[in-house]
Write a protein that holds these residues in place. Structure first.
Motif, PDB file in Angstrom:
ATOM      1  N   THR A 157     -47.759   7.977  17.742  1.00 46.61           N
ATOM      2  CA  THR A 157     -46.845   7.896  16.597  1.00 46.61           C
ATOM      3  C   THR A 157     -47.593   7.513  15.323  1.00 46.61           C
ATOM      4  OG1 THR A 157     -46.293   5.600  17.157  1.00 46.61           O
ATOM      5  CG2 THR A 157     -44.867   7.329  18.041  1.00 46.61           C
ATOM      6  N   GLU A 158     -48.897   7.729  15.322  1.00 49.77           N
ATOM      7  CA  GLU A 158     -49.729   7.309  14.199  1.00 49.77           C
ATOM      8  C   GLU A 158     -49.272   7.897  12.873  1.00 49.77           C
ATOM      9  OE1 GLU A 158     -54.517   6.823  13.294  1.00 49.77           O
ATOM     10  OE2 GLU A 158     -53.827   8.297  14.766  1.00 49.77           O
ATOM     11  N   ILE A 159     -48.844   9.163  12.872  1.00 44.84           N
ATOM     12  CA  ILE A 159     -48.511   9.748  11.576  1.00 44.84           C
ATOM     13  C   ILE A 159     -47.179   9.240  11.029  1.00 44.84           C
ATOM     14  CG2 ILE A 159     -49.956  11.774  11.858  1.00 44.84           C
ATOM     15  CD1 ILE A 159     -47.445  13.417  12.309  1.00 44.84           C
ATOM     16  N   LEU A 160     -46.348   8.625  11.869  1.00 51.83           N
ATOM     17  CA  LEU A 160     -45.163   7.962  11.311  1.00 51.83           C
ATOM     18  C   LEU A 160     -45.589   6.860  10.353  1.00 51.83           C
ATOM     19  CD1 LEU A 160     -42.491   7.486  14.140  1.00 51.83           C
ATOM     20  CD2 LEU A 160     -42.410   9.023  12.167  1.00 51.83           C
ATOM     21  N   GLU A 161     -46.596   6.113  10.752  1.00 53.20           N
ATOM     22  CA  GLU A 161     -47.100   5.045   9.896  1.00 53.20           C
ATOM     23  C   GLU A 161     -47.785   5.611   8.660  1.00 53.20           C
ATOM     24  OE1 GLU A 161     -49.567   2.814  12.527  1.00 53.20           O
ATOM     25  OE2 GLU A 161     -47.977   2.592  14.011  1.00 53.20           O
ATOM     26  N   VAL A 162     -48.480   6.731   8.839  1.00 56.04           N
ATOM     27  CA  VAL A 162     -49.171   7.356   7.702  1.00 56.04           C
ATOM     28  C   VAL A 162     -48.181   7.749   6.615  1.00 56.04           C
ATOM     29  CG1 VAL A 162     -50.535   9.352   6.986  1.00 56.04           C
ATOM     30  CG2 VAL A 162     -51.110   8.144   9.103  1.00 56.04           C
ATOM     31  N   VAL A 163     -46.993   8.216   7.005  1.00 60.10           N
ATOM     32  CA  VAL A 163     -46.005   8.622   6.000  1.00 60.10           C
ATOM     33  C   VAL A 163     -45.049   7.477   5.651  1.00 60.10           C
ATOM     34  CG1 VAL A 163     -46.107  11.049   6.652  1.00 60.10           C
ATOM     35  CG2 VAL A 163     -44.387   9.572   7.702  1.00 60.10           C
ATOM     36  N   GLY A 164     -45.361   6.280   6.097  1.00 59.33           N
ATOM     37  CA  GLY A 164     -44.582   5.115   5.688  1.00 59.33           C
ATOM     38  C   GLY A 164     -43.248   4.962   6.371  1.00 59.33           C
ATOM     39  N   ALA A 165     -42.969   5.757   7.410  1.00 59.04           N
ATOM     40  CA  ALA A 165     -41.694   5.621   8.119  1.00 59.04           C
ATOM     41  C   ALA A 165     -41.739   4.384   9.008  1.00 59.04           C
ATOM     42  CB  ALA A 165     -41.416   6.861   8.948  1.00 59.04           C
ATOM     43  N   ARG A 166     -40.560   3.908   9.389  1.00 58.11           N
ATOM     44  CA  ARG A 166     -40.461   2.752  10.273  1.00 58.11           C
ATOM     45  C   ARG A 166     -40.108   3.224  11.676  1.00 58.11           C
ATOM     46  NH1 ARG A 166     -36.185  -0.938   7.419  1.00 58.11           N
ATOM     47  NH2 ARG A 166     -35.313   1.090   6.825  1.00 58.11           N
ATOM     48  N   ASN A 167     -41.035   3.052  12.590  1.00 59.03           N
ATOM     49  CA  ASN A 167     -40.818   3.439  13.980  1.00 59.03           C
ATOM     50  C   ASN A 167     -39.859   2.424  14.604  1.00 59.03           C
ATOM     51  OD1 ASN A 167     -40.947   4.194  16.652  1.00 59.03           O
ATOM     52  ND2 ASN A 167     -43.188   4.218  16.764  1.00 59.03           N
ATOM     53  N   VAL A 168     -38.710   2.888  15.104  1.00 66.76           N
ATOM     54  CA  VAL A 168     -37.732   1.960  15.677  1.00 66.76           C
ATOM     55  C   VAL A 168     -38.199   1.408  17.018  1.00 66.76           C
ATOM     56  CG1 VAL A 168     -35.783   3.053  14.511  1.00 66.76           C
ATOM     57  CG2 VAL A 168     -36.428   3.818  16.829  1.00 66.76           C
ATOM     58  N   ALA A 169     -39.128   2.105  17.676  1.00 60.78           N
ATOM     59  CA  ALA A 169     -39.598   1.664  18.994  1.00 60.78           C
ATOM     60  C   ALA A 169     -40.658   0.582  18.815  1.00 60.78           C
ATOM     61  CB  ALA A 169     -40.165   2.843  19.782  1.00 60.78           C
ATOM     62  N   VAL A 170     -40.245  -0.640  18.940  1.00 58.15           N
ATOM     63  CA  VAL A 170     -41.146  -1.781  18.812  1.00 58.15           C
ATOM     64  C   VAL A 170     -41.044  -2.633  20.073  1.00 58.15           C
ATOM     65  CG1 VAL A 170     -41.041  -1.857  16.290  1.00 58.15           C
ATOM     66  CG2 VAL A 170     -39.356  -3.112  17.624  1.00 58.15           C
ATOM     67  N   GLY A 171     -42.056  -3.457  20.276  1.00 59.78           N
ATOM     68  CA  GLY A 171     -42.016  -4.357  21.419  1.00 59.78           C
ATOM     69  C   GLY A 171     -42.656  -3.802  22.667  1.00 59.78           C
ATOM     70  N   GLY A 172     -43.367  -2.680  22.558  1.00 56.70           N
ATOM     71  CA  GLY A 172     -44.040  -2.097  23.714  1.00 56.70           C
ATOM     72  C   GLY A 172     -45.398  -1.564  23.301  1.00 56.70           C
ATOM     73  N   ASN A 173     -46.057  -0.881  24.234  1.00 54.69           N
ATOM     74  CA  ASN A 173     -47.382  -0.329  23.971  1.00 54.69           C
ATOM     75  C   ASN A 173     -47.461   1.113  24.450  1.00 54.69           C
ATOM     76  OD1 ASN A 173     -48.821  -2.805  23.038  1.00 54.69           O
ATOM     77  ND2 ASN A 173     -48.322  -3.529  25.098  1.00 54.69           N
ATOM     78  N   GLY A 174     -48.141   1.934  23.666  1.00 56.23           N
ATOM     79  CA  GLY A 174     -48.374   3.309  24.072  1.00 56.23           C
ATOM     80  C   GLY A 174     -47.110   4.091  24.304  1.00 56.23           C
ATOM     81  N   LEU A 175     -47.156   4.993  25.279  1.00 53.33           N
ATOM     82  CA  LEU A 175     -45.990   5.792  25.653  1.00 53.33           C
ATOM     83  C   LEU A 175     -45.203   5.073  26.745  1.00 53.33           C
ATOM     84  CD1 LEU A 175     -47.525   9.387  25.867  1.00 53.33           C
ATOM     85  CD2 LEU A 175     -45.946   8.540  24.118  1.00 53.33           C
ATOM     86  N   ALA A 176     -43.879   5.161  26.667  1.00 53.96           N
ATOM     87  CA  ALA A 176     -43.039   4.535  27.688  1.00 53.96           C
ATOM     88  C   ALA A 176     -41.690   5.224  27.720  1.00 53.96           C
ATOM     89  CB  ALA A 176     -42.861   3.046  27.405  1.00 53.96           C
ATOM     90  N   ASN A 177     -40.994   5.077  28.830  1.00 55.38           N
ATOM     91  CA  ASN A 177     -39.635   5.588  28.968  1.00 55.38           C
ATOM     92  C   ASN A 177     -38.638   4.516  28.543  1.00 55.38           C
ATOM     93  OD1 ASN A 177     -40.240   8.197  30.068  1.00 55.38           O
ATOM     94  ND2 ASN A 177     -40.758   7.193  31.994  1.00 55.38           N
TER      95      ASN A 177
END
Length: 345
Positions: free
Chosen positions: A213-233
């Motif tokens: 999700t690196e490019i979400l940060e590049v474009v300044g968006a806020r990733n709602v998925a917090v509190g975990g690491n990497g890919l997850a279900n």
């Protein structure tokens, strides 16, 4: 996030590869991990160790490619130079689920291996080990999105393609700087909250800080998925709790509007679910390579329409000409952007 690479070639294979790697005029080259590697004065048969390296190598030097990591699908071929369609597939030399086809690698007789990703001590050591076992020069280049321009210049230096690499690097640097400058005008609290949906059910995602999700940060968006690491279900209820403004989906089979739970999510209610284009390489990740350059520009237009007024289809066509060596037809552009941009009203 670390790149989970591991050596995929069996011992008997690397022993044979050592025998077929013949001497060649060489010069020292310092790669992104600080390793000094003796590389050929003119590398003409280059193998990519994994998908990010394959994309990078293709964009700069399709004529130097000895093969693909995997064979392009019929759907991908119209978006790639025809001369590369029939190149043999080698599989991954390193990485998660290494699948290197030993016979294919032997037949190609490569004079250089290029890898792109993490450059920490673990991966530098792995590169040294593969190089020592095979006798083939193996260089590591930085896969961080912010280093895209620098990575192009390094590959250009090792391949003797400085001017071409400088052109692609300048495009990358200019695009990243332009997007960053415009997005910086948007207060943090007003930036969209985004969920990245992977898989046919949309329930795999990349947590904030992951390479996926690196490019979400590049474009300044806020990733709602917090509190975990990497890919997850995650569960639909979790996504409902996050209640994102926008959903970016990788799999075209994902149709949240058909599910009563998903219909409660703000992005679904407001029709802000968009499919990331995937031809010939996905724009968001999969792989997390230089293919994300056009994805960054697409996301910026998608998330900040008031700041980005340029003609996106024209930008896409220009990118594909520069980087993928194809002139897009109107039909090909339409296929790419189907579901990826707001429907015309």
């Amino acid at each position: 996030m670390p790149h989970p690479r591991r050596l995929a070639l069996p011992t008997f294979a690397v022993a044979i590869l050592t025998l077929v790697a013949g001497p060649a005029a060489a010069r020292p080259f310092t790669d992104a991990a600080g390793r000094v590697v003796e590389v050929p004065n003119r590398a003409t048969r280059v193998v990519a160790a994994g998908p990010p390296a394959a994309v990078l190598l293709y964009t700069l030097a399709p004529d130097r490619m000895a093969g693909w990591v995997r064979t392009p699908s019929p759907a991908e071929r119209p978006y790639l130079a025809p001369a590369t369609w029939a190149l043999p597939a080698t599989g991954r030399l390193t990485g998660r689920g290494g699948t290197a086809n030993v016979e294919a690698v032997l037949a190609l007789k490569p004079d250089l291996v290029v890898d792109v990703g993490s450059t920490g001590p673990t991966y530098a050591s792995l590169a040294d080990r593969v190089q020592a076992q095979t006798g083939i020069p193996y260089i590591l280049l930085d896969g961080a999105f912010a280093k895209t321009g620098e990575t192009y210049r390094q590959l250009g230096a090792v391949l003797g393609l400085g001017p071409a690499a400088d052109g692609l690097a300048a495009y990358a640097d200019r695009t990243v700087a332009e997007v960053a400058e415009r997005v910086a005008r948007v207060p943090e609290a007003e930036r969209p909250r985004v969920y990245y949906a992977r898989g046919p059910r949309g329930l795999e995602t990349g947590f904030a800080g992951s390479i996926n999700t690196e490019i979400l940060e590049v474009v300044g968006a806020r990733n709602v998925a917090v509190g975990g690491n990497g890919l997850a279900n995650v569960s639909p209820e979790q996504v409902l709790g996050w209640n994102p403004d926008v959903i970016v989906a990788l799999d075209p089979a994902f149709r949240p509007g058909d599910d009563p739970i998903w219909r409660g999510v703000k992005a679904v209610r407001e029709g802000r679910v968009y499919r990331t284009p995937t031809l010939p390489f996905a724009w968001f990740d999969a792989p997390p390579g230089v293919n994300r350059l056009i994805g960054m520009r697409w996301l910026a237009h998608l998330l900040y329409p008031a700041l980005f007024h340029e003609d996106l289809p024209a930008i896409v066509a220009d990118f594909y000409q520069r980087f993928y060596h194809v002139a897009l037809t109107p039909e090909a552009k339409a296929v790419l952007l189907d579901g990826a941009v707001p429907a015309r009203r």
